[in-house]
Design a protein around this motif. Structure first.
Motif, PDB file in Angstrom:
ATOM      1  N   ASN A  15       0.823  -1.209   0.000  1.00 36.19           N
ATOM      2  CA  ASN A  15       0.000   0.000   0.000  1.00 36.19           C
ATOM      3  C   ASN A  15       0.861   1.264   0.000  1.00 36.19           C
ATOM      4  N   PHE A  16       2.147   1.120  -0.342  1.00 43.27           N
ATOM      5  CA  PHE A  16       3.000   2.303  -0.383  1.00 43.27           C
ATOM      6  C   PHE A  16       2.715   3.104  -1.645  1.00 43.27           C
ATOM      7  N   GLU A  73       6.679   7.159  -2.235  1.00 47.51           N
ATOM      8  CA  GLU A  73       7.433   6.449  -1.194  1.00 47.51           C
ATOM      9  C   GLU A  73       8.340   5.406  -1.817  1.00 47.51           C
ATOM     10  N   ARG A 129       5.169  -1.709   8.508  1.00 47.55           N
ATOM     11  CA  ARG A 129       4.120  -1.050   7.736  1.00 47.55           C
ATOM     12  C   ARG A 129       4.054  -1.642   6.332  1.00 47.55           C
ATOM     13  N   ALA A 158       2.582  -5.207   6.499  1.00 48.48           N
ATOM     14  CA  ALA A 158       1.134  -5.242   6.697  1.00 48.48           C
ATOM     15  C   ALA A 158       0.403  -4.908   5.398  1.00 48.48           C
ATOM     16  N   GLY A 159       0.919  -3.906   4.683  1.00 45.22           N
ATOM     17  CA  GLY A 159       0.299  -3.518   3.420  1.00 45.22           C
ATOM     18  C   GLY A 159       0.435  -4.610   2.358  1.00 45.22           C
TER      19      GLY A 159
HETATM   20  C1  LIG Z   1      -0.363   0.466   4.885  1.00 47.50           C
HETATM   21  O1  LIG Z   1      -1.026  -0.465   5.706  1.00 47.50           O
HETATM   22  C2  LIG Z   1      -0.552  -0.539   7.033  1.00 47.50           C
HETATM   23  C3  LIG Z   1      -1.332  -1.634   7.737  1.00 47.50           C
HETATM   24  O2  LIG Z   1      -2.659  -1.630   7.418  1.00 47.50           O
HETATM   25  C4  LIG Z   1      -0.709   0.806   7.732  1.00 47.50           C
HETATM   26  O3  LIG Z   1      -0.169   0.728   9.020  1.00 47.50           O
HETATM   27  C5  LIG Z   1      -0.009   1.869   6.914  1.00 47.50           C
HETATM   28  O4  LIG Z   1      -0.207   3.152   7.496  1.00 47.50           O
HETATM   29  C6  LIG Z   1      -0.559   1.857   5.479  1.00 47.50           C
HETATM   30  N1  LIG Z   1       0.005   2.894   4.652  1.00 47.50           N
HETATM   31  C7  LIG Z   1       1.300   3.186   4.521  1.00 47.50           C
HETATM   32  C8  LIG Z   1       1.620   4.222   3.518  1.00 47.50           C
HETATM   33  O5  LIG Z   1       2.177   2.649   5.147  1.00 47.50           O
END
Ligand SMILES: *[C@@H]1O[C@H](CO)[C@@H](O)[C@H](O)[C@H]1NC(C)=O
Ligand SMILES: *[C@@H]1O[C@H](CO)[C@@H](O)[C@H](O)[C@H]1NC(C)=O
Length: 355
Positions: free
Chosen positions: A85-86, A90, A196, A199-200
């Motif tokens: 989800n980056f 980023e 992070r 998880a994404g």
């Molecule tokens: C991506 O997902 C994780 C877990 O759901 C979250 O902590 C994080 O803030 C999200 N976004 C980024 C840009 O890391």
């Protein structure tokens, strides 16, 4: 050394502590269950003072999700969901960081090779990553190896020589521990960026990572273990996820001589396992190979050994034969190719091999 550090620091901090992704890490945990770890792996070879080569890759558990294109200096995203989800930005920052790191690391090492008593040719490996335990805090690690042996690690914000790595590792750690910037960067990558990103990634790749694919199974005769003996082989292939239970049985009786190989990867991301049993030729009749897997919905796959045509499989009947749990076991024809039933599939905590 480490002229590059301030630079790295800048790259990272300019974009609000960023993210990292790919490069180096490796958990030592074999992800027998669904992958909850991400690590970057760096392998740097030093042939002599002028020749070095570095490879980088990113791994979700045992699945490679990222590569490093050393010609273009770019991250290769090996799965449609490898960006997690980056944001694009980023990821661009991470890529710039990695490019700088992969460019600078070998130079710094070359410059310090003498002082650190690294002897050519040598290889350095770095494994860097994090684990998520459901319901608990995440955990991270950074381990380095010299010539294939544990050399140092990063723990509690400082570099520690590995036990047995000797004065060379102590010396390297002593030098590295002077660089506060580096430690801060690493700490931020380990404790913020990595969890992070992981998880994404788990979320983005969910449908592939959690897919259930049924195994195919077949039996065959292996090379004879000796006069009057047979090696019965049971092949189980194409399943996902990895945990599986396979056993040679006589009726409901597990055969303790069952030998299990390693669960090996197929090219399509599914798994393969081979399980053998060494028996007296006269005792092969009546044996069967039994497979339990989460994709089978509680109905074990049972392939019977047929002494006359010892190449049986479930492949033809696999989808045609839908067993019903109430179907009495005795009435199942004991012919090759039958998907048998059993309601005995109880998962009391992962796959079992035998006991
Ligand atoms: C991506 O997902 C994780 C877990 O759901 C979250 O902590 C994080 O803030 C999200 N976004 C980024 C840009 O890391
Ligand atoms: C350094 O190693 C490379 C790769 O093995 C080799 O091709 C090259 O000739 C070596 N150079 C020197 C100066 O030894």
């Amino acid at each position: 050394m480490l002229l590059l550090l301030p630079l790295l620091f800048k790259v990272l901090l300019c974009h609000g502590a960023s993210k990292v992704a790919p490069q180096v890490l490796g958990p030592r945990h074999s992800a027998a269950e669904e992958p909850l770890s991400f690590h970057v792996l760096q392998i740097s070879s030093f042939a002599n003072r002028s020749w070095t080569h570095t490879q980088g890759s990113g791994w979700l558990g045992e699945l490679q999700t990222h590569g490093w294109d050393s010609v273009l200096g770019t991250i290769r995203f090996l799965k449609p969901w490898s960006q997690g989800n980056f944001s694009k930005e980023e990821l661009k920052n991470i890529q710039a960081f990695l490019r700088l790191y992969i460019h600078s690391f070998p130079r710094e090492v070359q410059a310090f090779a003498n002082q650190f008593q690294f002897q050519y040719p040598f290889e350095l490996q770095v494994s860097f990553g994090c684990l998520i335990h459901p319901g608990k805090a995440s955990e991270s690690f950074l381990n380095g190896a010299y010539q294939g042996s544990d050399f140092l690690s990063f723990q509690e914000n400082s570099w520690k020589p590995s036990p047995g790595a000797g004065s060379r590792a102590q010396n390297v750690c002593k030098v590295l521990n002077h660089y506060k910037f580096i430690k801060e960067i690493i700490q931020s990558l380990l404790s913020d960026t990595c969890p992070r990103f992981l998880a994404g990634l788990l979320e983005a790749g969910k449908s592939e990572l959690q897919r259930q694919v049924k195994p195919e199974a077949w039996v065959s005769k292996g090379p004879s273990p000796g006069p009057g003996r047979l090696l019965l082989m049971c092949h189980v292939s194409g399943f996902h996820p990895k945990p599986v239970w396979v056993m040679w049985m006589r009726g409901e009786q597990k055969q303790p001589g069952t030998q299990q190989g390693d669960v090996l990867p197929n090219a399509d991301g599914t798994w393969y396992l081979q399980v053998t049993l060494d028996v007296a030729a006269g005792e092969a009749a009546g044996l069967s190979c039994r497979v339990k897997h989460s994709s089978l919905g509680g109905q074990d796959l049972i392939i019977h050994w047929d002494p006359i045509f010892p190449h049986s499989s479930n492949q033809n009947l696999f989808s045609a034969h839908v067993s019903h749990p109430a179907f009495p076991q005795e009435s199942i024809p004991k012919t090759p190719g039958v998907q048998d039933i059993s309601s005995a599939w109880h998962r009391s905590g992962g796959p079992k091999t035998d006991s």
